[in-house]
Scaffold this motif. Structure first.
Motif, mmCIF file in Angstrom:
data_model
loop_
_atom_site.group_PDB
_atom_site.id
_atom_site.type_symbol
_atom_site.label_atom_id
_atom_site.label_comp_id
_atom_site.label_asym_id
_atom_site.label_seq_id
_atom_site.Cartn_x
_atom_site.Cartn_y
_atom_site.Cartn_z
ATOM 1 N N UNK A 140 -50.082 23.953 -4.017
ATOM 2 C CA UNK A 140 -50.561 23.075 -3.127
ATOM 3 C C UNK A 140 -49.626 22.274 -2.722
ATOM 4 N N UNK A 141 -48.474 21.785 -3.199
ATOM 5 C CA UNK A 141 -47.368 21.281 -2.488
ATOM 6 C C UNK A 141 -46.674 21.882 -1.613
ATOM 7 N N UNK A 142 -46.458 23.385 -1.991
ATOM 8 C CA UNK A 142 -45.739 24.039 -0.929
ATOM 9 C C UNK A 142 -46.753 24.327 0.160
ATOM 10 N N UNK A 143 -47.929 24.511 0.118
ATOM 11 C CA UNK A 143 -49.042 24.722 1.027
ATOM 12 C C UNK A 143 -48.832 23.355 2.041
ATOM 13 N N UNK A 144 -48.901 22.471 1.616
ATOM 14 C CA UNK A 144 -49.076 20.844 2.173
ATOM 15 C C UNK A 144 -47.499 20.772 3.025
ATOM 16 N N UNK A 145 -46.502 21.174 2.059
ATOM 17 C CA UNK A 145 -45.186 20.930 2.789
ATOM 18 C C UNK A 145 -44.998 22.117 3.996
ATOM 19 N N UNK A 146 -45.895 23.241 3.929
ATOM 20 C CA UNK A 146 -45.823 24.151 4.885
ATOM 21 C C UNK A 146 -46.511 23.633 6.042
ATOM 22 N N UNK A 147 -47.746 23.018 5.834
ATOM 23 C CA UNK A 147 -48.487 22.596 6.936
ATOM 24 C C UNK A 147 -47.631 21.610 7.518
ATOM 25 N N UNK A 148 -47.041 20.584 6.654
ATOM 26 C CA UNK A 148 -46.272 19.479 7.438
ATOM 27 C C UNK A 148 -45.318 19.914 8.285
ATOM 28 N N UNK A 149 -44.433 21.336 7.808
ATOM 29 C CA UNK A 149 -43.388 21.749 8.544
ATOM 30 C C UNK A 149 -43.897 22.443 9.754
ATOM 31 N N UNK A 150 -45.095 22.848 9.603
ATOM 32 C CA UNK A 150 -45.493 23.524 10.795
ATOM 33 C C UNK A 150 -46.001 22.727 11.717
ATOM 34 N N UNK A 151 -46.578 21.408 11.226
ATOM 35 C CA UNK A 151 -46.798 20.526 12.225
ATOM 36 C C UNK A 151 -45.776 19.992 13.099
ATOM 37 N N UNK A 152 -44.710 19.643 12.023
ATOM 38 C CA UNK A 152 -43.414 19.082 12.774
ATOM 39 C C UNK A 152 -42.728 19.904 13.377
ATOM 40 N N UNK A 153 -43.056 21.486 13.332
ATOM 41 C CA UNK A 153 -42.299 22.610 13.962
ATOM 42 C C UNK A 153 -43.012 22.491 15.341
ATOM 43 N N UNK A 154 -44.360 22.122 15.388
ATOM 44 C CA UNK A 154 -45.369 22.314 16.540
ATOM 45 C C UNK A 154 -44.729 21.041 17.399
ATOM 46 N N UNK A 155 -44.640 19.831 16.837
ATOM 47 C CA UNK A 155 -44.515 18.874 17.397
ATOM 48 C C UNK A 155 -43.171 18.924 18.033
ATOM 49 N N UNK A 156 -42.208 19.569 17.442
ATOM 50 C CA UNK A 156 -40.719 19.678 17.723
ATOM 51 C C UNK A 156 -40.722 20.574 19.099
ATOM 52 N N UNK A 157 -41.792 21.677 18.969
ATOM 53 C CA UNK A 157 -41.633 22.780 19.952
ATOM 54 C C UNK A 157 -42.314 22.090 21.394
ATOM 55 N N UNK A 158 -43.477 21.162 20.953
ATOM 56 C CA UNK A 158 -44.038 20.413 22.296
ATOM 57 C C UNK A 158 -43.059 19.522 22.766
ATOM 58 N N UNK A 159 -42.340 18.998 22.080
ATOM 59 C CA UNK A 159 -41.098 18.032 22.879
ATOM 60 C C UNK A 159 -40.416 18.902 23.304
ATOM 61 N N UNK A 160 -39.986 19.847 22.885
ATOM 62 C CA UNK A 160 -38.773 20.612 23.652
ATOM 63 C C UNK A 160 -39.028 21.221 24.716
ATOM 64 N N UNK A 161 -40.478 21.725 24.777
ATOM 65 C CA UNK A 161 -41.145 22.500 25.989
ATOM 66 C C UNK A 161 -41.389 21.271 27.182
ATOM 67 N N UNK A 162 -41.591 20.020 26.842
ATOM 68 C CA UNK A 162 -41.943 19.156 27.787
ATOM 69 C C UNK A 162 -40.720 18.630 28.369
#
Length: 162
Positions: A140-162
């Motif tokens: 559960x911790x890793x899944x949540x960490x993975x989600x958070x990392x994916x979300x933060x990676x998605x936000x980092x990808x959106x900010x770099x593409x913009x």
């Protein structure tokens, strides 16, 4: 009159009347002798029959003794055979008791081992359950960490593409 010497006395100088008397005495003596002889013959016959009966009885008793000895031999043989059978049975009973005791010991050991295995199984099950709970927590911790990392990676990808 009963004496033989008196009966056989010299008759040459006897008178005819004395001779007649002597003759009667001799006849009486003869009758007594004949009666005595008959009596002795009867007694002898009776004793012979008695001896014959005793001989038959002795022969029968010998046969009875022989039969009794034979029966005793048979009985002794049977007693010996029964003693051997009894010893054999006693030996088998002792062997069976030994085998039974060994089986009981093995069953007791198996029951003890089974109890130990059950205890070990419960302990392992508890450990496994604890590990599963920890695994689930980490998952559960890793899944949540993975989600958070994916979300933060998605936000980092959106900010770099913009």
């Amino acid at each position: 009159m009963g004496d033989v010497g008196e009966v056989l006395k010299d008759v040459s100088q006897m008178s005819p009347e004395d001779l007649k008397r002597q003759n009667r005495n001799l006849q009486k003596f003869l009758v007594k002798v004949i009666d005595l002889l008959k009596e002795k013959t009867d007694r002898c016959t009776t004793q012979e029959k008695h001896v014959e009966a005793l001989t038959l009885q002795a022969k029968s008793l010998k046969e009875v003794v022989q039969i009794t000895k034979h029966m005793l031999e048979i009985r002794n043989t049977e007693v010996s055979r029964m003693s051997e059978d009894l010893e054999s049975l006693q030996s088998k009973i002792n062997d069976e008791r030994t085998r039974h005791s060994a089986i009981i010991d093995k069953m007791n050991q198996a029951a003890k081992l089974n109890d130990e295995l059950r205890t070990e199984y419960k302990l392992q099950s508890e450990r496994f359950e604890k590990m599963r709970v920890k695994y689930d927590e980490r998952f559960n911790i890793l899944t949540e960490e993975n989600k958070r990392l994916q979300e933060s990676s998605a936000t980092v990808t959106e900010t770099t593409t913009d």
